[in-house]
Design a protein around this motif. Structure first.
Motif, short mmCIF file in Angstrom:
data_model
loop_
_atom_site.label_atom_id
_atom_site.label_comp_id
_atom_site.label_asym_id
_atom_site.label_seq_id
_atom_site.Cartn_x
_atom_site.Cartn_y
_atom_site.Cartn_z
N VAL A 141 0.84 -1.20 0.00
CA VAL A 141 0.00 0.00 0.00
C VAL A 141 0.87 1.26 0.00
CG1 VAL A 141 -1.68 1.31 1.39
CG2 VAL A 141 -1.90 -1.17 1.20
N SER A 142 0.59 2.19 -0.93
CA SER A 142 1.38 3.42 -0.95
C SER A 142 0.65 4.58 -0.28
CB SER A 142 1.73 3.81 -2.39
OG SER A 142 0.56 4.11 -3.12
N ASP A 143 -0.69 4.48 -0.15
CA ASP A 143 -1.46 5.58 0.43
C ASP A 143 -2.77 5.07 1.01
OD1 ASP A 143 -1.35 8.37 0.85
OD2 ASP A 143 -0.71 8.66 -1.24
N VAL A 144 -3.28 5.79 2.01
CA VAL A 144 -4.59 5.48 2.60
C VAL A 144 -5.35 6.80 2.70
CG1 VAL A 144 -5.80 4.59 4.63
CG2 VAL A 144 -3.63 3.57 3.95
N PHE A 145 -6.62 6.80 2.29
CA PHE A 145 -7.41 8.04 2.35
C PHE A 145 -8.87 7.70 2.60
CE2 PHE A 145 -7.61 6.55 -1.96
CZ PHE A 145 -8.81 6.99 -2.50
N VAL A 146 -9.67 8.71 2.95
CA VAL A 146 -11.11 8.49 3.16
C VAL A 146 -11.91 9.39 2.23
CG1 VAL A 146 -10.88 7.72 5.57
CG2 VAL A 146 -11.31 10.14 5.08
N VAL A 147 -13.08 8.89 1.83
CA VAL A 147 -14.00 9.62 0.94
C VAL A 147 -15.36 9.64 1.62
CG1 VAL A 147 -15.10 9.66 -1.35
CG2 VAL A 147 -12.78 8.74 -1.10
N PRO A 148 -16.04 10.80 1.67
CA PRO A 148 -17.41 10.79 2.21
C PRO A 148 -18.27 9.82 1.41
CG PRO A 148 -16.65 13.05 1.77
CD PRO A 148 -15.65 12.13 1.15
N LEU A 149 -19.02 8.98 2.11
CA LEU A 149 -19.79 7.94 1.41
C LEU A 149 -20.78 8.55 0.42
CD1 LEU A 149 -20.27 4.89 1.11
CD2 LEU A 149 -22.01 5.07 2.89
N GLU A 150 -21.33 9.75 0.76
CA GLU A 150 -22.34 10.30 -0.16
C GLU A 150 -21.74 10.74 -1.49
OE1 GLU A 150 -22.01 14.09 2.63
OE2 GLU A 150 -21.86 11.93 2.93
N TYR A 151 -20.39 10.79 -1.57
CA TYR A 151 -19.75 11.12 -2.85
C TYR A 151 -20.14 10.09 -3.92
CZ TYR A 151 -16.28 13.10 -6.03
OH TYR A 151 -15.68 13.72 -7.11
N PHE A 152 -20.46 8.88 -3.46
CA PHE A 152 -20.80 7.82 -4.41
C PHE A 152 -22.27 7.84 -4.84
CE2 PHE A 152 -16.96 6.39 -2.21
CZ PHE A 152 -16.13 6.24 -3.31
N VAL A 153 -23.04 8.78 -4.30
CA VAL A 153 -24.38 9.02 -4.87
C VAL A 153 -24.46 10.41 -5.49
CG1 VAL A 153 -25.80 7.35 -3.59
CG2 VAL A 153 -25.32 9.55 -2.56
N LYS A 154 -23.60 11.35 -5.00
CA LYS A 154 -23.60 12.72 -5.56
C LYS A 154 -22.17 13.14 -5.86
CE LYS A 154 -27.71 14.03 -2.94
NZ LYS A 154 -28.17 14.62 -1.68
N PRO A 155 -21.54 12.50 -6.86
CA PRO A 155 -20.15 12.84 -7.15
C PRO A 155 -20.01 14.19 -7.85
CG PRO A 155 -20.98 11.26 -8.74
CD PRO A 155 -22.07 11.45 -7.74
N LEU A 156 -18.87 14.82 -7.66
CA LEU A 156 -18.56 16.06 -8.37
C LEU A 156 -17.90 15.76 -9.70
CD1 LEU A 156 -17.13 18.15 -5.38
CD2 LEU A 156 -19.39 18.34 -6.42
N ASN A 157 -17.19 14.62 -9.76
CA ASN A 157 -16.44 14.27 -10.97
C ASN A 157 -16.67 12.79 -11.27
OD1 ASN A 157 -14.50 13.83 -12.95
ND2 ASN A 157 -13.04 15.24 -12.02
N TYR A 158 -17.52 12.54 -12.27
CA TYR A 158 -17.95 11.17 -12.56
C TYR A 158 -18.01 10.95 -14.06
CZ TYR A 158 -21.05 7.19 -13.29
OH TYR A 158 -21.57 6.00 -13.73
N LYS A 159 -17.60 9.77 -14.50
CA LYS A 159 -17.83 9.38 -15.90
C LYS A 159 -17.98 7.86 -15.95
CE LYS A 159 -12.98 9.00 -17.13
NZ LYS A 159 -11.84 9.47 -17.85
N THR A 160 -18.42 7.36 -17.10
CA THR A 160 -18.45 5.90 -17.28
C THR A 160 -17.38 5.52 -18.29
OG1 THR A 160 -20.14 6.14 -18.98
CG2 THR A 160 -20.91 5.62 -16.76
N MET A 161 -16.87 4.31 -18.12
CA MET A 161 -15.85 3.79 -19.02
C MET A 161 -16.31 2.45 -19.57
SD MET A 161 -12.60 4.53 -16.55
CE MET A 161 -11.47 3.46 -17.44
N PRO A 162 -16.09 2.19 -20.88
CA PRO A 162 -16.43 0.86 -21.40
C PRO A 162 -15.44 -0.16 -20.85
CG PRO A 162 -15.37 2.19 -23.10
CD PRO A 162 -15.53 3.07 -21.90
N TYR A 163 -15.93 -1.35 -20.59
CA TYR A 163 -15.10 -2.35 -19.91
C TYR A 163 -15.54 -3.74 -20.33
CZ TYR A 163 -13.53 -5.16 -15.90
OH TYR A 163 -12.97 -6.11 -15.09
N GLU A 164 -14.57 -4.60 -20.62
CA GLU A 164 -14.91 -5.99 -20.94
C GLU A 164 -14.94 -6.78 -19.65
OE1 GLU A 164 -13.30 -9.83 -23.42
OE2 GLU A 164 -12.59 -7.86 -24.06
#
Length: 243
Positions: A141-164
């Motif tokens: 592990v090189s880093d540890v950080f925390v993200v507010p859980l609500e970021y995953f329902v109301k993100p400021l920076n979001y996109k979708t990526m195609p994935y196989e």
């Protein structure tokens, strides 16, 4: 038998109690444990900061062969000595970030995912104390950080990526970019890590996110399970056609 809840910010008490109840409703237990796939687990560590739920994440060491530098949850492959998926997640979290198993209040196991190596990956959700200081193992592990859980329902920076997907079908994958003020860094959260974070946020908040998800939000548990079984079935079909 009554045990006092750990001291938390007053603002967090109501959501925390509600969060525990919601999570227990979504506990799949060992329903998926007997599937004939190699097993892995990740710990989704929830921590309360300033009255809000946050999710602890790690950045994989650049020395690792697989997915170096990617954001993920503490976790890894099951070992012969692990009793179950919870054991695996707790052992890996201790090895990777120094989180002692007895310091985790394990709440539930959510619907699993299947990674690129065709491991059945079980997300184990647990609460940790806000005083926890991570001691990252630099080999992993090189880093540890925390993200507010609500970021995953109301993100400021979001996109979708195609994935196989592991079954060979093309799907769309969530990709979040989170600007961390504490580290003065941006972290990109995608793949199975983002998939589990989204499911966790939908379970706890029970609200429609600001982007499209492939769940029936009125029947989140059954649609999460249906999605999993569809993925598993297509993986099974692909294995058969490769024989």
């Amino acid at each position: 038998f009554w045990s006092p809840a750990p001291p938390l910010a007053a603002a967090a008490l109501v959501p925390l109690r509600a969060a525990r109840l919601r999570l227990r409703e979504f506990d799949v237990g060992d329903r998926f444990s007997r599937l004939p796939l190699p097993k892995a687990s990740v710990l989704l560590p929830l921590v309360v900061r300033e009255g809000r739920l946050h999710l602890l994440l790690t950045v994989r060491s650049m020395q690792l062969r697989r997915s170096p530098g990617q954001v993920c949850f503490p976790g890894g492959k099951r070992e012969a000595t692990d009793k179950d998926e919870i054991d695996t997640a707790l052992r890996e979290a201790k090895e990777e970030v120094g989180l002692q198993p007895e310091k985790v209040e394990v709440i539930c196991r959510l619907v699993p995912g299947i990674d690129k190596m065709n491991h059945l990956v079980t997300p184990v959700v647990g609460f940790i104390e806000d005083t926890f200081q991570a001691t990252p193992n630099p080999d992993e592990v090189s880093d540890v950080f925390v993200v507010p859980l609500e970021y995953f329902v109301k993100p400021l920076n979001y996109k979708t990526m195609p994935y196989e997907s592991s079954s060979g079908s093309l799907t769309w994958m969530h990709c979040f970019t989170y600007d961390d003020q504490e580290h003065k860094m941006s972290f990109r959260i995608w793949g199975l890590t983002a998939h589990f974070a989204v499911l966790l946020a939908l379970v706890i908040f029970g609200e429609r996110p600001t982007y499209e998800v492939d769940y029936d939000l009125d029947n989140l548990l059954s649609s999460a399970e249906d999605n999993f079984w569809n993925l598993y079935a297509s993986l099974h079909e692909r294995k058969k056609s490769n024989l």
